[in-house]
Design a protein around this motif. Structure first.
Motif, PDB file in Angstrom:
ATOM      1  N   ASP A  78       0.822  -1.213   0.000  1.00 14.11           N
ATOM      2  CA  ASP A  78       0.000   0.000   0.000  1.00 14.11           C
ATOM      3  C   ASP A  78       0.856   1.263   0.000  1.00 14.11           C
ATOM      4  OD1 ASP A  78      -2.281  -1.572   0.145  1.00 14.11           O
ATOM      5  OD2 ASP A  78      -2.300  -1.545   2.342  1.00 14.11           O
ATOM      6  N   GLU A  79       0.270   2.347  -0.520  1.00  9.96           N
ATOM      7  CA  GLU A  79       0.868   3.668  -0.420  1.00  9.96           C
ATOM      8  C   GLU A  79      -0.146   4.595   0.228  1.00  9.96           C
ATOM      9  OE1 GLU A  79       2.460   5.210  -4.029  1.00  9.96           O
ATOM     10  OE2 GLU A  79       4.071   3.713  -4.124  1.00  9.96           O
ATOM     11  N   VAL A  80       0.309   5.361   1.219  1.00  5.70           N
ATOM     12  CA  VAL A  80      -0.594   6.260   1.938  1.00  5.70           C
ATOM     13  C   VAL A  80       0.026   7.644   2.021  1.00  5.70           C
ATOM     14  CG1 VAL A  80      -1.637   4.403   3.291  1.00  5.70           C
ATOM     15  CG2 VAL A  80       0.359   5.595   4.191  1.00  5.70           C
ATOM     16  N   GLU A  81      -0.814   8.657   1.944  1.00  3.56           N
ATOM     17  CA  GLU A  81      -0.373  10.038   2.088  1.00  3.56           C
ATOM     18  C   GLU A  81      -0.490  10.441   3.556  1.00  3.56           C
ATOM     19  OE1 GLU A  81       0.867  12.022  -0.236  1.00  3.56           O
ATOM     20  OE2 GLU A  81       0.605  10.601  -1.893  1.00  3.56           O
ATOM     21  N   ALA A  82       0.527  11.110   4.060  1.00  9.00           N
ATOM     22  CA  ALA A  82       0.524  11.534   5.456  1.00  9.00           C
ATOM     23  C   ALA A  82       0.950  12.995   5.535  1.00  9.00           C
ATOM     24  CB  ALA A  82       1.473  10.665   6.277  1.00  9.00           C
ATOM     25  N   ARG A  83       0.036  13.843   5.985  1.00 12.71           N
ATOM     26  CA  ARG A  83       0.356  15.265   6.130  1.00 12.71           C
ATOM     27  C   ARG A  83       0.944  15.522   7.512  1.00 12.71           C
ATOM     28  NH1 ARG A  83      -3.852  17.669   9.035  1.00 12.71           N
ATOM     29  NH2 ARG A  83      -5.754  16.405   9.203  1.00 12.71           N
ATOM     30  N   ALA A  84       1.426  16.735   7.736  1.00  9.02           N
ATOM     31  CA  ALA A  84       2.007  17.098   9.027  1.00  9.02           C
ATOM     32  C   ALA A  84       1.018  16.809  10.148  1.00  9.02           C
ATOM     33  CB  ALA A  84       2.387  18.576   9.032  1.00  9.02           C
ATOM     34  N   GLY A  85       1.526  16.203  11.220  1.00  6.50           N
ATOM     35  CA  GLY A  85       0.687  15.846  12.353  1.00  6.50           C
ATOM     36  C   GLY A  85       0.212  14.410  12.336  1.00  6.50           C
ATOM     37  N   THR A  86       0.581  13.647  11.287  1.00  6.13           N
ATOM     38  CA  THR A  86       0.117  12.264  11.139  1.00  6.13           C
ATOM     39  C   THR A  86       1.123  11.272  11.714  1.00  6.13           C
ATOM     40  OG1 THR A  86      -1.071  12.841   9.106  1.00  6.13           O
ATOM     41  CG2 THR A  86      -0.612  10.504   9.483  1.00  6.13           C
ATOM     42  N   PHE A  87       0.602  10.282  12.460  1.00  2.00           N
ATOM     43  CA  PHE A  87       1.400   9.148  12.914  1.00  2.00           C
ATOM     44  C   PHE A  87       1.226   7.995  11.929  1.00  2.00           C
ATOM     45  CE2 PHE A  87       0.735  11.285  17.017  1.00  2.00           C
ATOM     46  CZ  PHE A  87       2.010  11.215  17.573  1.00  2.00           C
ATOM     47  N   VAL A  88       2.303   7.268  11.672  1.00  6.60           N
ATOM     48  CA  VAL A  88       2.254   6.067  10.837  1.00  6.60           C
ATOM     49  C   VAL A  88       2.984   4.962  11.596  1.00  6.60           C
ATOM     50  CG1 VAL A  88       2.926   5.000   8.657  1.00  6.60           C
ATOM     51  CG2 VAL A  88       2.235   7.411   8.702  1.00  6.60           C
ATOM     52  N   PHE A  89       2.287   3.858  11.859  1.00  8.48           N
ATOM     53  CA  PHE A  89       2.896   2.749  12.595  1.00  8.48           C
ATOM     54  C   PHE A  89       3.116   1.570  11.662  1.00  8.48           C
ATOM     55  CE2 PHE A  89       2.369  -1.160  15.244  1.00  8.48           C
ATOM     56  CZ  PHE A  89       3.563  -1.048  15.942  1.00  8.48           C
ATOM     57  N   ALA A  90       4.356   1.066  11.621  1.00 10.85           N
ATOM     58  CA  ALA A  90       4.699  -0.094  10.793  1.00 10.85           C
ATOM     59  C   ALA A  90       4.903  -1.300  11.694  1.00 10.85           C
ATOM     60  CB  ALA A  90       5.962   0.179   9.985  1.00 10.85           C
ATOM     61  N   HIS A  91       4.098  -2.336  11.466  1.00  5.09           N
ATOM     62  CA  HIS A  91       4.236  -3.560  12.246  1.00  5.09           C
ATOM     63  C   HIS A  91       5.518  -4.297  11.853  1.00  5.09           C
ATOM     64  CE1 HIS A  91       0.265  -3.660  14.229  1.00  5.09           C
ATOM     65  NE2 HIS A  91      -0.165  -3.027  13.152  1.00  5.09           N
ATOM     66  N   PRO A  92       6.052  -5.130  12.748  1.00  2.00           N
ATOM     67  CA  PRO A  92       7.259  -5.896  12.423  1.00  2.00           C
ATOM     68  C   PRO A  92       7.090  -6.696  11.129  1.00  2.00           C
ATOM     69  CG  PRO A  92       6.754  -6.093  14.754  1.00  2.00           C
ATOM     70  CD  PRO A  92       5.589  -5.385  14.127  1.00  2.00           C
ATOM     71  N   GLY A  93       8.133  -6.685  10.306  1.00  2.00           N
ATOM     72  CA  GLY A  93       8.115  -7.433   9.054  1.00  2.00           C
ATOM     73  C   GLY A  93       7.545  -6.690   7.873  1.00  2.00           C
ATOM     74  N   THR A  94       6.958  -5.525   8.110  1.00  2.00           N
ATOM     75  CA  THR A  94       6.353  -4.753   7.023  1.00  2.00           C
ATOM     76  C   THR A  94       7.416  -3.977   6.247  1.00  2.00           C
ATOM     77  OG1 THR A  94       4.316  -4.458   8.300  1.00  2.00           O
ATOM     78  CG2 THR A  94       4.676  -2.951   6.459  1.00  2.00           C
ATOM     79  N   LEU A  95       7.371  -4.077   4.917  1.00  2.00           N
ATOM     80  CA  LEU A  95       8.222  -3.233   4.087  1.00  2.00           C
ATOM     81  C   LEU A  95       7.757  -1.798   4.265  1.00  2.00           C
ATOM     82  CD1 LEU A  95      10.438  -3.103   1.851  1.00  2.00           C
ATOM     83  CD2 LEU A  95       8.561  -3.211   0.189  1.00  2.00           C
ATOM     84  N   ARG A  96       8.705  -0.876   4.491  1.00  2.00           N
ATOM     85  CA  ARG A  96       8.328   0.508   4.772  1.00  2.00           C
ATOM     86  C   ARG A  96       9.316   1.481   4.146  1.00  2.00           C
ATOM     87  NH1 ARG A  96       9.494  -1.212  10.800  1.00  2.00           N
ATOM     88  NH2 ARG A  96       8.526  -3.008   9.839  1.00  2.00           N
ATOM     89  N   GLY A  97       8.833   2.668   3.849  1.00  2.00           N
ATOM     90  CA  GLY A  97       9.663   3.720   3.289  1.00  2.00           C
ATOM     91  C   GLY A  97       8.778   4.909   2.981  1.00  2.00           C
TER      92      GLY A  97
END
Length: 223
Positions: A78-97
């Protein structure tokens, strides 16, 4: 027990180190405060479309907070947009960037492995070391990597990072010595060295073959 009860610093007061060719700026938050329980760092992209979180897969829990600007995160498929003030949590094993949606986007990254004692990783030392090299302070950067390698004598990555560092610093004989030590610890070092763009100058050196075979003369020089 320390007598200190708290520490305070503004983001703009932290050390700033440029860590890649796209102008990514790293602020070593954990190192500044001496935090020993979890990793925490801030990253600022110089331009829209530039990376602000390196794409990677990790077994750590990682929480990102967009401090300013906006970022497009890749999380698994998935791709998600995150503006200022947003938290993004990546679970273990998740590809992230993440890439920046605008110049100056800053993301704070925090993480650790659940149930494990936190240990600063080689990448943090290398970020600092290569940042100092870019800033013209090779001795300081080299010292960080050498100290880390001394504390982790069985870690081939530490020696490999030193080989890359010395190559970029123009010290090819020293680089071959470090590469030989890395390859002697783990054959993966030779595999990486065969295609690593940063080590391209070494592949022209007559001692490269011996180095990736893990052969070194006394004192660390390749055979």
């Amino acid at each position: 027990m320390s007598d200190e009860t708290y520490a305070l610093a503004h983001l703009d007061e932290l050390e700033r180190l440029e860590v890649d060719d796209e102008g990514l700026t790293w602020r070593p938050v954990r190192r500044h405060f001496g935090i020993g329980a979890f990793g925490v760092n801030a990253y600022t992209a110089a331009a829209a479309g530039a990376r602000v979180v390196e794409e990677h897969r990790d077994d750590a829990e990682e929480l990102y907070f967009v401090v300013s600007g906006r970022a497009r995160f890749r999380l698994g498929e998935d791709e998600v947009e995150a503006r200022a003030g947003t938290f993004v949590f990546a679970h273990p094993g998740t590809l992230r960037g993440a890439v920046a949606g605008e110049a100056g986007t800053t993301v704070l990254a925090m993480g650790a492995r659940a149930g494990e004692v936190f240990e600063p990783s080689a990448w943090e030392e290398s970020f600092a070391a290569f940042g100092y090299l870019r800033a013209g302070d090779a001795d300081r950067g080299r010292g960080l990597l050498e100290d880390f390698a001394a504390r982790h004598p069985d870690d081939w990555v530490a020696r490999y990072k030193l080989a890359v560092f010395e190559t970029l610093a123009g010290r090819h004989d020293a680089a071959l010595g470090q590469l030989a030590q890395a390859a002697a610890l783990d054959p993966q070092a030779a595999e990486y060295a065969g295609s690593d763009e940063d080590l391209a100058p070494l592949r022209e050196h007559p001692g490269f073959g011996s180095a990736i075979a893990g052969q070194a003369r006394p004192g660390g020089e390749p055979a």
